[in-house]
Motif scaffolding. Structure first.
Motif, PDB file in Angstrom:
ATOM      1  N   SER A  71      -8.485   1.500   2.857  1.00  0.00           N
ATOM      2  CA  SER A  71      -9.803   2.328   2.787  1.00  0.00           C
ATOM      3  C   SER A  71      -9.318   3.764   2.904  1.00  0.00           C
ATOM      4  O   SER A  71      -7.913   4.015   3.132  1.00  0.00           O
ATOM      5  N   LEU A  72     -10.164   5.011   2.310  1.00  0.00           N
ATOM      6  CA  LEU A  72      -9.670   6.031   2.577  1.00  0.00           C
ATOM      7  C   LEU A  72      -9.641   6.491   4.040  1.00  0.00           C
ATOM      8  O   LEU A  72      -8.909   7.415   4.263  1.00  0.00           O
ATOM      9  N   ASN A  73     -10.410   5.938   5.168  1.00  0.00           N
ATOM     10  CA  ASN A  73     -10.369   6.220   6.364  1.00  0.00           C
ATOM     11  C   ASN A  73      -8.692   5.797   6.816  1.00  0.00           C
ATOM     12  O   ASN A  73      -8.184   6.602   7.344  1.00  0.00           O
ATOM     13  N   VAL A  74      -8.299   4.535   6.588  1.00  0.00           N
ATOM     14  CA  VAL A  74      -7.004   4.109   6.642  1.00  0.00           C
ATOM     15  C   VAL A  74      -5.946   4.920   5.903  1.00  0.00           C
ATOM     16  O   VAL A  74      -4.796   5.413   6.696  1.00  0.00           O
ATOM     17  N   LEU A  75      -6.179   5.338   4.891  1.00  0.00           N
ATOM     18  CA  LEU A  75      -5.430   6.313   4.200  1.00  0.00           C
ATOM     19  C   LEU A  75      -5.183   7.823   4.783  1.00  0.00           C
ATOM     20  O   LEU A  75      -4.028   8.281   4.580  1.00  0.00           O
ATOM     21  N   GLN A  76      -6.167   7.991   5.345  1.00  0.00           N
ATOM     22  CA  GLN A  76      -6.087   9.184   6.262  1.00  0.00           C
ATOM     23  C   GLN A  76      -4.949   9.173   7.342  1.00  0.00           C
ATOM     24  O   GLN A  76      -4.163  10.286   7.436  1.00  0.00           O
ATOM     25  N   PHE A  77      -4.908   8.115   8.032  1.00  0.00           N
ATOM     26  CA  PHE A  77      -4.015   7.761   9.057  1.00  0.00           C
ATOM     27  C   PHE A  77      -2.586   7.720   8.639  1.00  0.00           C
ATOM     28  O   PHE A  77      -1.528   8.211   8.951  1.00  0.00           O
ATOM     29  N   ILE A  78      -2.508   7.086   7.280  1.00  0.00           N
ATOM     30  CA  ILE A  78      -1.337   6.826   6.663  1.00  0.00           C
ATOM     31  C   ILE A  78      -0.629   8.107   6.343  1.00  0.00           C
ATOM     32  O   ILE A  78       0.374   8.311   6.365  1.00  0.00           O
ATOM     33  N   ARG A  79      -1.475   8.935   5.772  1.00  0.00           N
ATOM     34  CA  ARG A  79      -0.896  10.482   5.510  1.00  0.00           C
ATOM     35  C   ARG A  79      -0.409  11.182   6.706  1.00  0.00           C
ATOM     36  O   ARG A  79       0.430  11.820   6.420  1.00  0.00           O
ATOM     37  N   ILE A  80      -0.972  10.958   7.711  1.00  0.00           N
ATOM     38  CA  ILE A  80      -0.453  11.415   9.030  1.00  0.00           C
ATOM     39  C   ILE A  80       0.982  11.010   9.271  1.00  0.00           C
ATOM     40  O   ILE A  80       2.033  12.005   9.623  1.00  0.00           O
ATOM     41  N   LEU A  81       0.959   9.829   9.240  1.00  0.00           N
ATOM     42  CA  LEU A  81       2.200   9.133   9.486  1.00  0.00           C
ATOM     43  C   LEU A  81       3.302   9.642   8.443  1.00  0.00           C
ATOM     44  O   LEU A  81       4.482   9.679   8.672  1.00  0.00           O
ATOM     45  N   ALA A  82       2.886   9.483   7.133  1.00  0.00           N
ATOM     46  CA  ALA A  82       3.754  10.162   6.161  1.00  0.00           C
ATOM     47  C   ALA A  82       4.205  11.500   6.234  1.00  0.00           C
ATOM     48  O   ALA A  82       5.402  11.870   5.860  1.00  0.00           O
ATOM     49  N   GLU A  83       3.402  12.490   6.628  1.00  0.00           N
ATOM     50  CA  GLU A  83       3.873  13.625   6.792  1.00  0.00           C
ATOM     51  C   GLU A  83       4.877  13.759   7.955  1.00  0.00           C
ATOM     52  O   GLU A  83       5.832  14.722   7.866  1.00  0.00           O
ATOM     53  N   LYS A  84       4.697  12.953   8.876  1.00  0.00           N
ATOM     54  CA  LYS A  84       5.732  13.059   9.902  1.00  0.00           C
ATOM     55  C   LYS A  84       6.955  12.672   9.327  1.00  0.00           C
ATOM     56  O   LYS A  84       8.182  12.980   9.983  1.00  0.00           O
ATOM     57  N   HIS A  85       7.122  11.744   8.461  1.00  0.00           N
ATOM     58  CA  HIS A  85       8.314  11.367   7.658  1.00  0.00           C
ATOM     59  C   HIS A  85       8.684  12.008   6.634  1.00  0.00           C
ATOM     60  O   HIS A  85       9.665  11.568   5.795  1.00  0.00           O
ATOM     61  N   SER A  86       8.025  13.141   6.202  1.00  0.00           N
ATOM     62  CA  SER A  86       8.118  14.086   5.190  1.00  0.00           C
ATOM     63  C   SER A  86       7.971  13.402   3.941  1.00  0.00           C
ATOM     64  O   SER A  86       8.949  13.740   3.003  1.00  0.00           O
ATOM     65  N   VAL A  87       7.069  12.797   3.769  1.00  0.00           N
ATOM     66  CA  VAL A  87       6.657  11.935   2.563  1.00  0.00           C
ATOM     67  C   VAL A  87       5.576  12.802   1.769  1.00  0.00           C
ATOM     68  O   VAL A  87       4.696  13.091   2.374  1.00  0.00           O
ATOM     69  N   SER A  88       6.132  13.108   0.766  1.00  0.00           N
ATOM     70  CA  SER A  88       5.221  14.382  -0.180  1.00  0.00           C
ATOM     71  C   SER A  88       4.155  13.775  -0.781  1.00  0.00           C
ATOM     72  O   SER A  88       4.083  12.395  -1.216  1.00  0.00           O
ATOM     73  N   LEU A  89       2.891  14.457  -1.284  1.00  0.00           N
ATOM     74  CA  LEU A  89       1.777  13.957  -2.258  1.00  0.00           C
ATOM     75  C   LEU A  89       2.440  14.243  -3.590  1.00  0.00           C
ATOM     76  O   LEU A  89       1.776  15.033  -4.201  1.00  0.00           O
TER      77      LEU A  89
END
Length: 252
Positions: A71-89
């Motif tokens: 969901s969008l809510n879940v995706l918000q948390f995935i984005r936080i994790l991704a940013e910690k691992h330098s995953v770009s948008l």
């Protein structure tokens, strides 16, 4: 002595086990386990999806969005994790699951801006994702046209979806449905005021916007075969499409 049941373990321990195993089958082992994982907080679901997707080659967000749990809510948390691992948008594909269940409504209630998946896609844009409206060969646009979801069709077109994919499939679907307004929506570009034209050099003169696709003889032939007379007249009179000999024979 009976063996201890897995679903009797503390919820926190079950969460840790699943994050280690990353098993798609564990939540299906029993009704209780299914309910436990179904009720998991978004932060945990995000960590589970991120761990599953980040271990495979390819774009994390593209793979994450394929999960119905995302969901969008879940995706918000995935984005936080991704940013910690330098995953770009990077540009994000729209998964088929968003459009698969779109079908024409039988209750007569018109589609509106709050119907799924429009709020979800708008949420992706609001989060900064650059979505590809032509994902999967324009599958989303075709399904939106097929279901008569005009607000979604308009939204996808405004975000650069092309009705020309797969030999103008979206337009051919609209023609077979005898939906003239949908055919016009797909073919003609309109300014935000809906006039189909735009001002030039800040004067009152307006210039007609170029159509999204070129009208073809095949479109006209389909309209004739479907006996969609209003579409036939539109394609010939307004778009200047000249019928070939076979189509002329069908029009007799």
């Amino acid at each position: 002595m009976s063996k201890p049941k897995l679903d009797l373990l503390p919820v926190e321990l079950l969460y840790e086990i699943q994050l280690f195993a990353l098993s798609r089958y564990l939540p299906l082992a029993s009704r209780k386990l299914h309910q436990i994982f179904k009720s998991a907080p978004p932060s945990y679901v995000a960590e589970y999806i991120f761990l599953r997707t980040s271990t495979k080659p390819g774009h994390v967000y593209v793979k994450a969005l394929r999960y119905p749990l995302c969901s969008l809510n879940v995706l918000q948390f995935i984005r936080i994790l991704a940013e910690k691992h330098s995953v770009s948008l990077t540009p994000t594909e729209l998964p088929r699951r968003l459009f698969t269940n779109l079908v024409p409504r039988k209750d007569g209630v018109p589609w509106n801006e709050q119907d799924h998946p429009l709020p979800f896609i708008r949420g992706l844009l609001a989060m900064g994702f650059n979505v590809n409206a032509n994902s999967d060969g324009g599958y989303g646009l075709v399904k939106a046209v097929q279901s008569g979801f005009a607000p979604l069709v308009r939204f996808l077109l405004d975000n650069d979806a092309s009705p020309g994919y797969k030999d103008d499939l979206a337009i051919r679907v609209a023609i077979r449905q005898k939906n003239l307004s949908m055919v016009k929506l797909l073919i003609e570009r309109t300014d935000r005021d809906g006039s189909g034209s735009r001002s030039v050099n800040n004067r009152n003169k307006r210039r007609r916007l170029e159509d999204r696709v070129k009208v073809t003889k095949d479109m006209l032939k389909i309209a004739v075969k479907c006996k969609a007379q209003d579409i036939v007249e539109y394609l010939m009179n307004e778009k200047g499409c000249v019928p070939d000999m076979q189509t002329l024979y069908l029009m007799r």
